[in-house]
Write a protein that holds these residues in place. Structure first.
Motif, short mmCIF file in Angstrom:
data_model
loop_
_atom_site.label_atom_id
_atom_site.label_comp_id
_atom_site.label_asym_id
_atom_site.label_seq_id
_atom_site.Cartn_x
_atom_site.Cartn_y
_atom_site.Cartn_z
N VAL A 172 30.83 42.23 25.13
CA VAL A 172 31.07 41.50 26.36
C VAL A 172 32.24 42.17 27.08
O VAL A 172 33.28 42.45 26.46
N LEU A 173 32.05 42.48 28.35
CA LEU A 173 33.10 43.07 29.18
C LEU A 173 33.72 41.97 30.03
O LEU A 173 33.00 41.20 30.69
N ALA A 174 35.04 41.89 30.05
CA ALA A 174 35.74 40.89 30.86
C ALA A 174 37.10 41.44 31.24
O ALA A 174 37.57 42.44 30.70
N ASN A 226 32.14 31.60 29.00
CA ASN A 226 31.04 32.44 28.53
C ASN A 226 31.54 33.60 27.68
O ASN A 226 30.91 33.98 26.69
N THR A 227 32.69 34.18 28.06
CA THR A 227 33.26 35.27 27.28
C THR A 227 33.60 34.81 25.87
O THR A 227 33.31 35.49 24.88
N LYS A 274 31.81 36.09 22.39
CA LYS A 274 32.61 36.58 21.27
C LYS A 274 32.31 35.76 20.01
O LYS A 274 32.16 36.31 18.91
N ASP A 275 32.18 34.46 20.16
CA ASP A 275 31.89 33.59 19.03
C ASP A 275 30.51 33.91 18.44
O ASP A 275 30.29 33.76 17.24
N ALA A 279 38.20 31.11 20.00
CA ALA A 279 39.26 30.59 20.87
C ALA A 279 40.44 30.02 20.10
O ALA A 279 41.49 29.75 20.69
N GLN A 280 40.30 29.85 18.81
CA GLN A 280 41.32 29.14 18.05
C GLN A 280 42.70 29.79 18.07
O GLN A 280 43.71 29.08 18.06
#
Length: 572
Positions: A322-324, A335-336, A340-341, A389-390
């Motif tokens: 994923v590019l962000a 969404n990013t 990743k998840d 995200a943690q």
């Protein structure tokens, strides 16, 4: 590049709907301003979920009193900026004002800054200065770019440094704003701009200041951007006219560009997903890239089917990316995290959006000035729901591999981040891990159930049939069916009929868990979430299932208890 196209980008960071006509009287009375101020304070403090999360009631009261005391002396611009500063005290990138209505005749220092490789670069200016495009902007009127950014920061709604920088780059050339903060006198016909070349040599450019309308009248040849001087354009160049598109980059790499979190009415997402699936099913691709670098948000659910494809692609032993970056915001940031998840490797730069953030906005308009704004309605705690995200809070989501676009690559038509992925071996996720029996208790609608789980990577994973037993007799009851030929599990609403193997105790000791590749659907919707196969059985995270069923789930770490309430909705 037409002049009007450049002007259309002016003030984008502080405008929600463009330069709107001034809705109140030209000479706003103190009473009208007082009413707008009171309305703004009431809207923000009564409707925002926690306006004082990043400030104090006293600080807001002091700012309000300061504005009130100066109402008679303020210009329309000063009043609008003061209200913007008050709004920005929320420390919430989604809660902001548009001051375009207060700047009907704004002036421009004719330059466009761009951020490359840790410095501000001149990316556009008058044709007579085009030879200096690509050089570092050292200062404007004797003030460094960092000094200017810190001066303007109070009016820019942001919750992280990346968002602040992006907002600043969109307004630093508006001279009314520079004048308000004492960076210029305000009557200058031109301003000294110091630029520095690669060798360190500095040049002072005397760049003119124009009224926006006067500058537009100069014609299309007046303003030159770096994009006009490039030797080539990469196939992955963001296309503002396209919501999503698919490209074959060669070498077994499939690329998807996603520029807005919404569905294309001319190409519904289900049809687009079918195209992506057909491509991946050919076996010709070992890398799949989803590009969110130019996506400012919308509805995060639109990308859900693509996220599922990424999950299955990774589980099959392939590599997803994923590019962000700094323009990735709001739902695109969500969404990013989701990608990743699901197993994608995040390549790019830190995001403009924060991982945990306020969002879900409502628009409003002040009655006299006509200034428009928006406020958030809820706090989105992604760290409570996604493993990826943690480690974060209210801060940018950081890439696994930081690759910043270089200016030299830009001018040569090379997409630096995409080229990095193409040039390096595929990064595959580890598909085998160790599982141990979990001690977590499960309570459904107040009743403890004997659903045993394995702990994998700090999360509890359950057999679907055990969960189906746990949900029997509740509004969220579901059936489980297995299609061995298609390797597909389907969950449908209804009372589960036991087959006799449910709720059996789990074997103790360390077990080998392998990422499962079977498709799992809730009715017609794929279930996004890692699944593992242990001793011939599939295990899933309870939170992923509760999300699909729309029921509340909570974790009590002290009691090591998972609590499910089927009468309450799942909330992110």
């Amino acid at each position: 590049m037409r002049v009007k196209q450049w002007l259309a980008g002016c003030l984008s960071a502080v405008m929600l709907a463009g330069c709107l006509p001034f809705a109140g009287a030209v000479d706003s009375t103190v009473q009208q301003r007082q009413e707008d101020l009171d309305d703004l304070v009431q809207i923000l403090t009564e409707n925002h979920p926690d306006f004082y999360a990043n400030t104090s009631e006293q600080a807001v009261a002091d700012k309000t009193a300061e504005i009130r005391a100066g109402l008679a002396e303020m210009s329309d611009v000063d009043f609008a900026i003061a209200l913007s500063e008050l709004t920005a005290m929320a420390g919430d990138s989604h809660t902001m004002l548009s001051i375009g209505s207060a700047l009907p005749e704004y002036h421009l220092l004719v330059l466009a800054p761009g951020w490359y490789e840790g410095r501000w670069v001149l990316t556009g200016t008058l044709a007579e200065f085009q030879d200096y495009i690509g050089q570092e902007i050292v200062s404007i009127n004797g003030h460094s770019m960092e000094e200017l950014m810190q001066a303007i920061a109070p009016m820019l709604s942001h919750d992280n440094e990346m968002r602040l920088r992006g907002q600043f780059g969109d307004v630093v050339y508006v001279t009314e704003i520079l004048q308000h903060y004492g960076m210029i006198a305000g009557e200058e016909k031109s301003l000294p701009v110091v630029v520095r070349d690669a060798s360190g040599a500095e040049t002072t450019l005397d760049i003119p200041v124009y009224a926006a309308q006067d500058f537009a009248a100069l014609g299309a040849q007046a303003f030159v951007r770096a994009s006009q001087l490039r030797t080539a354009v990469p196939t992955t160049e963001p296309d503002g006219n396209v919501i999503y598109q698919l490209l074959d980059l060669g070498g077994g790499t499939l690329y998807m560009q996603y520029n807005s979190c919404r569905e294309d009415p001319d190409q519904p997402m289900d049809k687009f997903v079918a195209q992506v699936q057909a491509k991946l099913d050919t076996g010709a691709y070992d890398k799949f890239i989803v590009d969110l670098r130019s996506n400012g948000g919308g509805s995060d659910g639109v990308l859900y089917p693509i996220t599922y494809l990424v999950q299955q692609f990774v589980a099959s032993g392939h590599a997803a990316y994923v590019l962000a970056g700094e323009n990735t915001f709001s739902s695109a940031l969500i969404n990013t995290v989701q990608l990743k998840d699901a197993g994608a490797v995040f390549v790019g730069t830190p995001t403009g959006g924060s991982v945990d953030h306020f969002g879900a906005v409502t628009a409003f308009q002040l009655p006299h000035s006509g200034i428009r704004g928006q406020y958030s309605n809820r706090f989105i705690d992604l760290g409570s729901y996604y493993d990826a995200a943690q480690p974060y809070g209210i801060e940018s989501f950081r890439p696994d591999i930081e690759v910043e676009q270089t200016f030299a690559d830009y001018m040569a038509g090379v997409d630096t981040a995409v080229q990095y992925i193409l040039d390096h071996p595929a990064i595959r996720q580890e598909l085998t891990c160790t599982a141990s029996v979990s001690s977590a208790r499960v309570v459904v609608d107040g009743t403890e159930v004997a659903a045993a789980a394995y702990n994998i990577g700090g999360n509890n994973y359950f057999k679907l049939r055990d969960l189906a037993m746990a949900f029997r007799g509740t509004p969220a009851a579901f059936r489980v069916s297995w299609d061995g030929d298609a390797r597909k599990v389907t969950l449908t609403a209804g009372e589960y009929q036991p087959v006799g193997s449910e709720l059996a105790p789990l074997e103790g000791g360390a077990q080998t868990a392998v990422r499962a590749t079977a498709d799992v659907y809730v009715d017609q919707t794929p279930l996004v979430g890692k699944a593992y196969c242990i001793d011939g059985n599939h295990y899933f995270k309870l939170r992923d299932l509760c999300f699909m069923l729309g029921v509340s789930v909570a974790w009590d770490n002290a009691a090591q208890t998972i609590t499910i309430d089927t009468s309450k909705p799942y909330i992110t």
